[in-house]
Every structure is written in structure tokens, then in C-alpha cells.
Design a protein around this motif. Structure first.
Motif, PDB file in Angstrom:
ATOM      1  N   ASN A  30       0.822  -1.207   0.000  1.00  0.00           N
ATOM      2  CA  ASN A  30       0.000   0.000   0.000  1.00  0.00           C
ATOM      3  C   ASN A  30       0.858   1.259   0.000  1.00  0.00           C
ATOM      4  O   ASN A  30       0.563   2.230  -0.684  1.00  0.00           O
ATOM      5  N   GLY A  31       1.929   1.245   0.785  1.00  0.00           N
ATOM      6  CA  GLY A  31       2.766   2.426   0.889  1.00  0.00           C
ATOM      7  C   GLY A  31       3.433   2.807  -0.410  1.00  0.00           C
ATOM      8  O   GLY A  31       3.506   4.000  -0.761  1.00  0.00           O
ATOM      9  N   VAL A  32       3.931   1.813  -1.151  1.00  0.00           N
ATOM     10  CA  VAL A  32       4.693   2.151  -2.366  1.00  0.00           C
ATOM     11  C   VAL A  32       3.813   2.698  -3.478  1.00  0.00           C
ATOM     12  O   VAL A  32       4.331   3.311  -4.416  1.00  0.00           O
ATOM     13  N   ALA A 125     -10.469  -5.954  -3.693  1.00  0.00           N
ATOM     14  CA  ALA A 125     -10.286  -7.386  -3.871  1.00  0.00           C
ATOM     15  C   ALA A 125      -8.837  -7.829  -3.712  1.00  0.00           C
ATOM     16  O   ALA A 125      -8.505  -8.620  -2.832  1.00  0.00           O
ATOM     17  N   VAL A 126      -7.953  -7.337  -4.563  1.00  0.00           N
ATOM     18  CA  VAL A 126      -6.575  -7.825  -4.570  1.00  0.00           C
ATOM     19  C   VAL A 126      -5.877  -7.582  -3.231  1.00  0.00           C
ATOM     20  O   VAL A 126      -5.280  -8.500  -2.652  1.00  0.00           O
ATOM     21  N   GLY A 127      -5.924  -6.367  -2.731  1.00  0.00           N
ATOM     22  CA  GLY A 127      -5.238  -6.062  -1.475  1.00  0.00           C
ATOM     23  C   GLY A 127      -5.732  -6.898  -0.308  1.00  0.00           C
ATOM     24  O   GLY A 127      -4.936  -7.569   0.362  1.00  0.00           O
ATOM     25  N   PRO A 128      -7.036  -6.896  -0.028  1.00  0.00           N
ATOM     26  CA  PRO A 128      -7.538  -7.695   1.090  1.00  0.00           C
ATOM     27  C   PRO A 128      -7.264  -9.193   0.957  1.00  0.00           C
ATOM     28  O   PRO A 128      -6.882  -9.852   1.925  1.00  0.00           O
ATOM     29  N   MET A 129      -7.452  -9.742  -0.236  1.00  0.00           N
ATOM     30  CA  MET A 129      -7.261 -11.186  -0.405  1.00  0.00           C
ATOM     31  C   MET A 129      -5.789 -11.578  -0.320  1.00  0.00           C
ATOM     32  O   MET A 129      -5.424 -12.532   0.368  1.00  0.00           O
ATOM     33  N   PHE A 130      -4.927 -10.838  -1.025  1.00  0.00           N
ATOM     34  CA  PHE A 130      -3.501 -11.156  -0.982  1.00  0.00           C
ATOM     35  C   PHE A 130      -2.953 -10.970   0.437  1.00  0.00           C
ATOM     36  O   PHE A 130      -2.117 -11.751   0.892  1.00  0.00           O
ATOM     37  N   GLY A 131      -3.417  -9.928   1.105  1.00  0.00           N
ATOM     38  CA  GLY A 131      -2.958  -9.677   2.467  1.00  0.00           C
ATOM     39  C   GLY A 131      -3.345 -10.785   3.424  1.00  0.00           C
ATOM     40  O   GLY A 131      -2.549 -11.213   4.279  1.00  0.00           O
ATOM     41  N   GLN A 132      -4.556 -11.292   3.308  1.00  0.00           N
ATOM     42  CA  GLN A 132      -4.989 -12.399   4.163  1.00  0.00           C
ATOM     43  C   GLN A 132      -4.215 -13.672   3.846  1.00  0.00           C
ATOM     44  O   GLN A 132      -3.837 -14.432   4.751  1.00  0.00           O
ATOM     45  N   ALA A 185      -1.328   0.903  -8.488  1.00  0.00           N
ATOM     46  CA  ALA A 185      -2.090   0.308  -7.396  1.00  0.00           C
ATOM     47  C   ALA A 185      -1.822  -1.188  -7.272  1.00  0.00           C
ATOM     48  O   ALA A 185      -1.789  -1.740  -6.167  1.00  0.00           O
ATOM     49  N   LEU A 186      -1.589  -1.843  -8.393  1.00  0.00           N
ATOM     50  CA  LEU A 186      -1.497  -3.306  -8.417  1.00  0.00           C
ATOM     51  C   LEU A 186      -0.072  -3.848  -8.333  1.00  0.00           C
ATOM     52  O   LEU A 186       0.137  -4.972  -7.853  1.00  0.00           O
ATOM     53  N   LEU A 187       0.906  -3.105  -8.797  1.00  0.00           N
ATOM     54  CA  LEU A 187       2.262  -3.640  -8.911  1.00  0.00           C
ATOM     55  C   LEU A 187       2.816  -4.181  -7.595  1.00  0.00           C
ATOM     56  O   LEU A 187       3.369  -5.286  -7.545  1.00  0.00           O
TER      57      LEU A 187
END
Length: 234
Positions: A30-32, A125-132, A185-187
């Protein structure tokens, strides 16, 4: 010189250059996003390392800027109407900086909202799922005997990567020939799934063709390469 004293966060993390955008962050996925945008646009900014491992996001000073206690956050000394402006949430910051600079977000209304839908796809979607998946595979969750939570997030992460694989089958970037905030956002998140989270096997990353090629193109951009280490880790 701009006076940022109204922002309590500057008492703990003083601004040496108050006329520059103040970035409070850490080089996480998220930070980058925001570091990438600032490096790509060339905006003058001053990064401040927020040590999330030491719970610095839960200090009163940080919470005064982001009550949700998450990085990244910014203060723009030249905000709307020329007044200092604080903002949190990485997606909101990407859109704000895109509109401020007129870069990396199409001005055509249809293309603009098509770009934003992919930003929101990452956020929702991507952030929450990948993070979990990262939690249940690499961090404390890996000790859980019940692997159903890990497998659930792995299956959904694999599906989401498939969505990206289809999108990129005929495109260089998420929006075609133009590199946009959707890519930014996705990289970081896609980089993490097969890298830091070490979950490539779980999501069958090796079977993908277009996503890895897109990731390599993105990471090869000089601004992106720099942004991955901004701010410096504690």
C-alpha cells in the motif's frame, strides 16, 4: 514558508521542507503506491518513515492525520484553494495526485472511470485477499492447524490473478499503452504474492504468462525501482 503546525503529526515527524508534500509511509504494497506516484510525477516531497512494527500508526500524532491508523498518508502544502491539505487512503491519494498533476489518469470520462474501476478492484479485492493469504501462509496464521482459511484466500487470490492475466493478454498495461495509477495500485501487491509472501506455488503463479511480463515491465521503470525503497525502512 508554509506553516504546517496545524497538523499535529508534524510535531512527531517535523517537516524539514514544509513547502513539499509530506509523505508518511513505509514501503509496503500500500505504501509504495504513493511513492510510485510521487516518483513518476516528479512532485517535490519529503518522506517520513512510519515504523508500523513499533505501532507508530497508533500514536496520537499519526491518528490525527489518519484516524484509521494505516499508512500511507500525506499533507500537501499546496492543496485545494492553495491551502495545506491532509489525506489518507492510498487509492484516494493516487486519484488526488493524478488530478493535481494531470498525469497517469485519462481525462476522457469513459477511460477515466475504466481506470478507476481497476484501482478499486485492487482496493476491494486484490489487497484484502492477498494480504490475508500472506497472513495465513507466512505470518502468525501459518501456525493454525486448520488450513481452510489459507486455502480459501489462496483460491480467491489465484482467481484474481486470473482476472489480471485475462486483462493483460492483449495489453501492455492495465489500460493498454498508457501506464496509469491502476498499474501503480497493483504492482506492489502482485510483486508481494510471489516474493515477500512466498505464496507463488499456492496461487500457481508459474502458470501465468502475461502477469509476470507486466510486473517485469513495471519494476523496470526507474521511478518504480526507486519507489520500492521509499521511505527507507527503519
Amino acid at each position: 514558508m508554509t506553516d504546517l503546525s496545524a497538523f499535529a503529526i508534524t510535531k512527531r515527524w517535523p517537516a524539514k521542507h514544509p513547502d513539499r508534500i509530506q509523505l508518511y509511509s513505509l514501503p509496503t504494497p500500500n505504501g509504495v503506491k504513493v511513492s510510485m506516484m510521487l516518483e513518476e510525477t516528479g512532485l517535490a516531497y519529503e518522506p517520513h518513515t512510519i515504523n508500523i512494527g513499533a505501532n507508530e500508526t497508533w500514536t496520537p500524532e499519526f491518528l490525527s492525520l489518519n484516524p484509521n491508523g494505516k499508512i500511507p498518508a500525506i499533507i500537501d502544502p499546496d492543496g485545494p484553494d492553495g491551502k495545506p491539505f491532509g489525506l489518507f487512503e492510498s487509492g484516494a491519494i493516487l486519484v488526488y495526485l493524478a488530478e493535481k498533476t494531470g498525469k497517469f489518469l485519462p481525462t476522457d470520462p469513459a477511460l477515466k472511470y475504466e481506470t478507476l474501476q481497476w484501482v478499486f478492484f485492487q482496493m476491494a479485492a486484490v489487497g484484502p485477499m492477498f494480504g490475508q493469504l500472506g497472513f495465513f501462509h507466512k505470518f502468525a496464521g501459518r501456525e493454525y492447524e486448520d488450513k481452510r482459511p489459507r486455502d480459501r484466500y489462496a483460491a480467491e487470490s489465484k482467481r484474481l490473478l486470473g482476472v489480471l492475466e485475462d486483462r493483460l493478454a492483449t495489453r501492455q498495461w492495465i489500460m493498454g499503452d498508457a501506464f496509469t495509477i491502476a498499474d501503480m495500485a497493483l504492482l506492489g501487491w502482485v510483486r508481494n504474492i510471489n516474493g515477500f509472501y512466498e505464496a507463488g506455488e499456492l496461487v500457481d503463479y508459474a502458470s501465468l504468462k502475461h502477469v509476470p511480463a507486466w510486473l517485469a515491465r513495471g519494476l523496470a521503470r526507474p521511478a518504480i525501482e526507486r519507489a520500492l525503497n521509499i521511505p527507507a525502512r527503519p
